[in-house]
Design a protein around this motif. Structure first.
Motif, PDB file in Angstrom:
ATOM      1  N   UNK A  66      -0.103   0.720  13.500  1.00 42.86           N
ATOM      2  CA  UNK A  66       1.206   0.087  13.327  1.00 42.86           C
ATOM      3  C   UNK A  66       1.093  -1.423  13.473  1.00 42.86           C
ATOM      4  N   UNK A  67       1.634  -2.131  12.495  1.00 42.97           N
ATOM      5  CA  UNK A  67       1.560  -3.591  12.507  1.00 42.97           C
ATOM      6  C   UNK A  67       0.339  -4.151  11.813  1.00 42.97           C
ATOM      7  N   UNK A  68      -0.602  -3.281  11.475  1.00 44.21           N
ATOM      8  CA  UNK A  68      -1.812  -3.690  10.737  1.00 44.21           C
ATOM      9  C   UNK A  68      -1.619  -3.238   9.295  1.00 44.21           C
ATOM     10  N   UNK A  69      -1.423  -4.178   8.394  1.00 42.21           N
ATOM     11  CA  UNK A  69      -0.999  -3.871   7.023  1.00 42.21           C
ATOM     12  C   UNK A  69      -2.016  -3.005   6.278  1.00 42.21           C
ATOM     13  N   UNK A  70      -1.501  -2.083   5.452  1.00 40.77           N
ATOM     14  CA  UNK A  70      -2.372  -1.383   4.510  1.00 40.77           C
ATOM     15  C   UNK A  70      -3.002  -2.426   3.583  1.00 40.77           C
ATOM     16  N   UNK A  71      -4.169  -2.071   3.016  1.00 38.03           N
ATOM     17  CA  UNK A  71      -4.924  -3.089   2.265  1.00 38.03           C
ATOM     18  C   UNK A  71      -5.783  -2.475   1.165  1.00 38.03           C
ATOM     19  N   UNK A  72      -6.248  -3.337   0.287  1.00 37.51           N
ATOM     20  CA  UNK A  72      -7.116  -2.924  -0.811  1.00 37.51           C
ATOM     21  C   UNK A  72      -8.208  -3.968  -0.984  1.00 37.51           C
ATOM     22  N   UNK A  73      -9.335  -3.523  -1.516  1.00 36.24           N
ATOM     23  CA  UNK A  73     -10.456  -4.452  -1.746  1.00 36.24           C
ATOM     24  C   UNK A  73     -10.619  -4.716  -3.238  1.00 36.24           C
ATOM     25  N   UNK A  74     -10.914  -5.958  -3.557  1.00 34.97           N
ATOM     26  CA  UNK A  74     -11.157  -6.388  -4.935  1.00 34.97           C
ATOM     27  C   UNK A  74     -12.576  -6.931  -5.024  1.00 34.97           C
ATOM     28  N   UNK A  75     -13.263  -6.608  -6.094  1.00 36.55           N
ATOM     29  CA  UNK A  75     -14.605  -7.148  -6.359  1.00 36.55           C
ATOM     30  C   UNK A  75     -14.586  -7.826  -7.720  1.00 36.55           C
ATOM     31  N   UNK A  76     -15.131  -9.022  -7.786  1.00 37.37           N
ATOM     32  CA  UNK A  76     -15.189  -9.790  -9.033  1.00 37.37           C
ATOM     33  C   UNK A  76     -16.631 -10.172  -9.341  1.00 37.37           C
ATOM     34  N   UNK A 103      -9.860  -9.091   0.084  1.00 36.17           N
ATOM     35  CA  UNK A 103      -8.890  -8.018   0.297  1.00 36.17           C
ATOM     36  C   UNK A 103      -7.480  -8.592   0.161  1.00 36.17           C
ATOM     37  N   UNK A 104      -6.546  -7.708  -0.186  1.00 30.43           N
ATOM     38  CA  UNK A 104      -5.130  -8.069  -0.205  1.00 30.43           C
ATOM     39  C   UNK A 104      -4.368  -7.120   0.713  1.00 30.43           C
ATOM     40  N   UNK A 105      -3.412  -7.687   1.435  1.00 35.01           N
ATOM     41  CA  UNK A 105      -2.583  -6.915   2.343  1.00 35.01           C
ATOM     42  C   UNK A 105      -1.271  -6.532   1.666  1.00 35.01           C
ATOM     43  N   UNK A 106      -0.745  -5.384   2.037  1.00 32.21           N
ATOM     44  CA  UNK A 106       0.546  -4.968   1.491  1.00 32.21           C
ATOM     45  C   UNK A 106       1.666  -5.589   2.333  1.00 32.21           C
ATOM     46  N   UNK A 107       1.780  -6.908   2.219  1.00 34.84           N
ATOM     47  CA  UNK A 107       2.867  -7.623   2.866  1.00 34.84           C
ATOM     48  C   UNK A 107       3.699  -8.326   1.796  1.00 34.84           C
ATOM     49  N   UNK A 108       4.595  -9.159   2.204  1.00 38.30           N
ATOM     50  CA  UNK A 108       5.519  -9.803   1.272  1.00 38.30           C
ATOM     51  C   UNK A 108       4.790 -10.577   0.184  1.00 38.30           C
ATOM     52  N   UNK A 109       3.683 -11.203   0.540  1.00 38.37           N
ATOM     53  CA  UNK A 109       2.996 -12.091  -0.393  1.00 38.37           C
ATOM     54  C   UNK A 109       1.678 -11.496  -0.924  1.00 38.37           C
ATOM     55  N   UNK A 110       1.389 -10.239  -0.619  1.00 40.49           N
ATOM     56  CA  UNK A 110       0.089  -9.658  -0.967  1.00 40.49           C
ATOM     57  C   UNK A 110      -1.029 -10.611  -0.545  1.00 40.49           C
TER      58      UNK A 110
END
Length: 412
Positions: A333-343, A364-371
């Protein structure tokens, strides 16, 4: 966990028999499969880039009726699997990836009344985006109304899926969802017919089927032999004329359960966070050393441990978690869900056009207001690869000696 001495000979014999059997296999697909592959060919963009979005541990259940886990009290109301779907849509819009990779526990079988319905809903954002995607299985995907093989077969047949049940031409291999994808150079460039980036997908299993070995599954000898042969085949093709290159194209590996070597890191030598133990198999099957020996894999990406999201480098290979993505998966709780990007980015040649892969970066990007973007780092670059190689030889040799001693005791 070391095995009883009386089993060592049995394990060694199994490994040797598999090696001999695989030496006679032709891993190449037949003509029909080759045509299909050409139609689904992955290729670097005209800007010389190829971007991959990794989605780990969606744990999708039954959609709107499946509640979120481990979120703040003010997030609970109305929170469900639909939050997971919304996050995928946001990531696709923000990053515009060329490929989406789902690294297992795509559905949470115990809470999915109908596996087909849950799979359709879980992958719906990828399907509607018209972006190619690929998936491997985790340890929970088969716990609903389809077997492990049934789940993978269904995924293979879904729209825009590049997933494969298993390698064409390989009759005996453990698991379901072992395959590779090739990413060709820019259309019209000198390397447009070469795979300049190789992607390996493996089934890391669910749980041990050996009574004397507890815990999670692992990547078996048959899978490792397939990986070795595929890596060698790709190396030969890349270094052969026309446009033969001096060394192998870089590769990336995707599977669900982390390797035991992920426990080698602490906060001083990784990027990201480690908030739980490494839930790897209780035995070391040696796949990390197999990748080191092959020499082309620069990073391996996993899920499974939802509140770990770090990347650490060992012997030239980055071992990276994506961090938990799904809202029905356990988290913090309080730790945003996230995803990893590779370029991956190609080098631009002096006379124009695009050449080999120059660098591989991740964030990585967080699932918050601003990603919010966090933890951007370079996983590999062509310029630094040569200077590292000499430093690794001694340590790789010592590691291999240790590995083979372990190998004869724990392979199943």
């Amino acid at each position: 966990m070391a095995q009883p001495w009386k089993k060592k000979t049995c394990y060694w014999m199994k490994a040797m028999l598999l090696a001999l059997w695989f030496s006679g296999i032709h891993v190449l697909a037949d003509a029909a499969a080759a045509v299909s592959k050409e139609q689904n060919q992955l290729r670097f963009s005209k800007e010389g880039q190829f971007k991959i979005l990794q989605v780990a541990d969606m744990h999708f259940g039954d959609g709107k009726s499946t509640p979120c886990l481990n979120v703040l009290p003010n997030q609970m109301r109305g929170c469900s699997d639909l939050n997971t779907s919304a996050f995928i849509h946001r990531m696709i819009q923000a990053e515009k990836p060329h490929l989406i990779v789902f690294t297992g526990d795509n559905i949470f079988g115990f809470d999915a009344k109908d596996a087909v319905a849950s799979l359709n809903a879980a992958f719906a954002p990828a399907l509607s985006s018209n972006i190619p995607w690929a998936a491997v299985l985790g340890n929970h995907d088969q716990e609903s109304t389809l077997s492990r093989e049934g789940v993978m077969k269904y995924i293979v047949g879904m729209k825009h899926s590049l997933s494969q049940l298993n390698p064409p031409g390989v009759n005996i291999i453990d698991g379901f969802g072992n395959y590779n994808l090739e990413v060709s150079g820019v259309e019209g460039s000198s390397l447009h017919n070469k795979s300049v980036l190789n992607l390996y997908f493996l089934d890391s299993g669910d749980y041990s089927t050996v009574p004397s070995i507890f815990g999670y599954g692992w990547i078996k000898p048959s899978q490792q032999f397939w990986f070795q042969r595929t890596s060698k085949k790709l190396r030969r093709a890349y270094m052969s004329n026309p446009e033969g290159q001096k060394s192998a194209a870089p590769g990336l590996a995707y599977f669900h359960i982390p390797l035991p070597e992920s426990a080698s890191f602490d906060s001083s030598n990784f990027t990201g966070v480690k908030q739980e133990g490494i839930s790897s198999a209780s035995v070391n099957s040696g796949f990390f050393t197999t990748m080191v020996e092959a020499g082309d894999v620069k990073a391996a990406f996993t899920g499974h441990d939802h509140v770990n999201d770090f990347c650490g480098e060992l012997l030239g290979i980055h071992l990276c978690y994506a961090g938990g993505f799904g809202y029905h998966a356990y988290g913090k709780a309080g730790w945003a869900r996230r995803a990893r990007v590779v370029l991956a980015t190609l080098e631009e040649r002096e006379k124009g056009g695009w050449g080999e892969v120059k660098s591989i970066k991740t964030w990585k990007r967080l699932d918050d207001k601003h990603l919010t973007v966090i933890d951007a780092q370079v996983l590999w670059s062509k310029t630094s690869a040569g200077s590292r190689r000499k430093k690794k030889i001694a340590s790789i040799f010592n590691s291999d000696v240790k590995f083979y001693l372990i190998l004869y005791g724990v392979f199943v």
